[in-house]
Motif scaffolding. Structure first.
Motif, short mmCIF file in Angstrom:
data_model
loop_
_atom_site.label_atom_id
_atom_site.label_comp_id
_atom_site.label_asym_id
_atom_site.label_seq_id
_atom_site.Cartn_x
_atom_site.Cartn_y
_atom_site.Cartn_z
N UNK A 185 0.83 -1.21 0.00
CA UNK A 185 0.00 0.00 0.00
C UNK A 185 0.86 1.26 0.00
N UNK A 186 1.91 1.24 0.82
CA UNK A 186 2.81 2.40 0.91
C UNK A 186 3.49 2.65 -0.43
N UNK A 187 4.03 1.60 -1.05
CA UNK A 187 4.73 1.75 -2.33
C UNK A 187 3.80 2.26 -3.42
N UNK A 188 2.58 1.71 -3.46
CA UNK A 188 1.62 2.16 -4.47
C UNK A 188 1.26 3.62 -4.27
N UNK A 189 1.09 4.01 -3.01
CA UNK A 189 0.72 5.40 -2.72
C UNK A 189 1.86 6.35 -3.08
N UNK A 190 3.07 5.96 -2.78
CA UNK A 190 4.22 6.81 -3.10
C UNK A 190 4.41 6.93 -4.61
N UNK A 191 4.03 5.89 -5.35
CA UNK A 191 4.11 5.94 -6.82
C UNK A 191 3.12 6.93 -7.42
N UNK A 192 2.09 7.31 -6.67
CA UNK A 192 1.14 8.32 -7.13
C UNK A 192 1.68 9.73 -6.88
N UNK A 193 2.91 9.80 -6.38
CA UNK A 193 3.60 11.06 -6.10
C UNK A 193 2.91 11.88 -5.00
N UNK A 194 2.39 11.17 -4.00
CA UNK A 194 1.81 11.85 -2.84
C UNK A 194 2.87 12.64 -2.10
N UNK A 195 4.15 12.25 -2.27
CA UNK A 195 5.25 12.92 -1.60
C UNK A 195 5.44 14.36 -2.07
N UNK A 196 4.77 14.74 -3.17
CA UNK A 196 4.84 16.12 -3.63
C UNK A 196 4.00 17.07 -2.76
N UNK A 197 3.13 16.51 -1.96
CA UNK A 197 2.25 17.33 -1.14
C UNK A 197 3.06 18.10 -0.10
N UNK A 198 2.93 19.40 -0.11
CA UNK A 198 3.68 20.24 0.83
C UNK A 198 3.17 20.02 2.25
N UNK A 199 4.10 19.83 3.17
CA UNK A 199 3.73 19.63 4.57
C UNK A 199 3.16 18.25 4.86
N UNK A 200 3.45 17.28 3.99
CA UNK A 200 2.96 15.92 4.21
C UNK A 200 3.56 15.37 5.51
N UNK A 201 2.71 14.84 6.39
CA UNK A 201 3.15 14.28 7.66
C UNK A 201 2.80 12.80 7.71
N UNK A 202 3.39 12.12 8.67
CA UNK A 202 3.10 10.70 8.87
C UNK A 202 1.63 10.52 9.23
N UNK A 203 1.07 11.47 9.94
CA UNK A 203 -0.35 11.39 10.33
C UNK A 203 -1.24 11.49 9.10
N UNK A 204 -0.93 12.43 8.18
CA UNK A 204 -1.73 12.59 6.97
C UNK A 204 -1.63 11.35 6.08
N UNK A 205 -0.43 10.80 5.97
CA UNK A 205 -0.25 9.61 5.14
C UNK A 205 -1.02 8.43 5.73
N UNK A 206 -1.01 8.31 7.05
CA UNK A 206 -1.76 7.23 7.71
C UNK A 206 -3.26 7.37 7.44
N UNK A 207 -3.76 8.60 7.49
CA UNK A 207 -5.17 8.84 7.21
C UNK A 207 -5.51 8.50 5.76
N UNK A 208 -4.60 8.84 4.84
CA UNK A 208 -4.82 8.55 3.42
C UNK A 208 -4.87 7.05 3.16
N UNK A 209 -4.02 6.31 3.88
CA UNK A 209 -3.96 4.86 3.71
C UNK A 209 -4.99 4.13 4.57
N UNK A 210 -5.68 4.87 5.43
CA UNK A 210 -6.69 4.29 6.35
C UNK A 210 -6.07 3.24 7.27
N UNK A 211 -4.88 3.57 7.81
CA UNK A 211 -4.21 2.69 8.77
C UNK A 211 -3.84 3.50 10.00
#
Length: 354
Positions: free
Chosen positions: A241-267
């Protein structure tokens, strides 16, 4: 109560010696090893010096005074090398330590020679000395707290929380009682309380460090991940799930935090931190994001049609909140600034054309 003070002191110093021997023998980074040991020595010296009455300028007291004076500064350095990854201490930190000890020694001479200053001026100087020490305690606590949001090492996160509380209690109690009882003997129950606080801190640290498997320290090896040492099976579903999400270039989001990524992945955030740390090999969330961001930056800086791209614009496109943060991350990854990288790639392309 009087007998309890030296008893607690000797027990604490014994635990400090045991913890120090474990750290010396552990396969960890030399910088973390020797800063940690120096910090422990300064604590032990402070505790033993408190039993020496009266304090004089003989050789024995001097040996105890120097590390005692250095205690607040060493606490700051300890927090910096334990809770911030890839820290490099230059000679300036050593000069700062020497300067700090020298200033504390001047304050101590004022205490030992009552005829130098008037009573009022002596009190002012002593309060300045305490404030000087408290400054580095506060700086140390700030180092403990400031990277907590991006930390991926769960034992280190828990250690941060405990150390903030324990240090604020023990060192704060010490400095405040010295200020309140500036010209009086500190009550025995406060000294016992302080010794007990230090003992609890040392025992806790000893417990957390006893086998050095909790990753509070870094090993000298280049790779932070050793799959043979994993104690549980990787969470393959979450890793995918993490690899697939990172391939969508979510890392371009300014101020991306571990909390936001967890919410996006629903984990759960705890599960995500643990997986990125233990099974992908990263100790810090920004370090994890930088792998994707810097790789993209290198590609863009290499392309001919991107040569006019402004470095600051590039930084914002990649999700960085400032140019300085981008430059620092890029240099840590490539040992070059973005501008130097671009010039190197241009020269390589020109040489290939000929």
């Amino acid at each position: 109560m009087k007998l309890l003070i030296p008893t607690l002191t000797y027990i604490t110093v014994s635990f400090i010696a045991l913890l120090g021997s474990l750290i010396v023998k552990a396969p960890i980074l030399r910088l973390q090893k020797w800063v940690s040991v120096s910090f422990l020595v300064s604590i032990a010296a402070y505790l033993v010096l408190e039993l020496v009455v009266p304090i004089s300028l003989n050789f024995g007291c001097f040996v105890l005074l120097v590390p005692t004076f250095a205690l607040p500064y060493l606490f700051w350095l300890y927090a910096k090398v334990i809770f911030s990854d890839n820290v490099v201490l230059t000679y300036r930190y050593g000069l700062g330590l020497i300067g700090f000890v020298f200033m504390e020694f001047l304050f101590f001479l004022n205490f030992m020679n009552p005829n130098i200053l008037s009573e009022t001026n002596r009190i002012i100087v002593e309060m300045l000395s305490r404030a000087f020490s408290m400054l580095f305690v506060v700086l140390g606590l700030w180092e403990v707290a400031r990277h907590k949001a991006t930390d991926l090492v769960m034992p280190r996160i828990r250690y941060r929380e405990f150390l903030i509380l324990a240090t604020a209690f023990t060192i704060g109690l010490t400095l405040l009682t010295e200020l309140v009882f500036l010209r009086k003997d500190v009550p025995d129950f406060l000294i016992v309380l302080q010794r007990a606080g230090i003992l609890v801190l040392i025992v806790y640290v000893l417990y957390r460090h006893i086998d050095f498997k909790n990753e509070l320290y870094q090993t000298p090896s280049i790779s932070p991940l050793n799959l043979s040492n994993l104690t549980e099976a990787p969470d393959l579903v979450l890793i995918e799930l993490i690899k697939n999400k990172m391939n969508t270039e979510v890392w371009r989001e300014e101020g991306l935090t571990i909390q936001k990524l967890a919410e996006t992945l629903s984990v759960k955030e705890y599960r995500l931190r643990k997986t990125i740390n233990m099974h992908l090999g990263y100790r810090n969330f920004n370090e994890f994001l930088n792998v994707y961001r810097i790789e993209e930056a290198k590609k863009l800086l290499t392309q001919k049609n991107k040569n006019e791209l402004n470095i600051q614009e590039l930084a914002f496109q990649l999700g960085y909140t400032s140019l300085s943060t981008f430059n620092k991350a890029f240099k840590e990854n490539t040992n070059m600034t973005p501008t130097q990288w671009r010039k190197k790639q241009e020269s390589l392309l020109n040489s290939d054309e000929f």
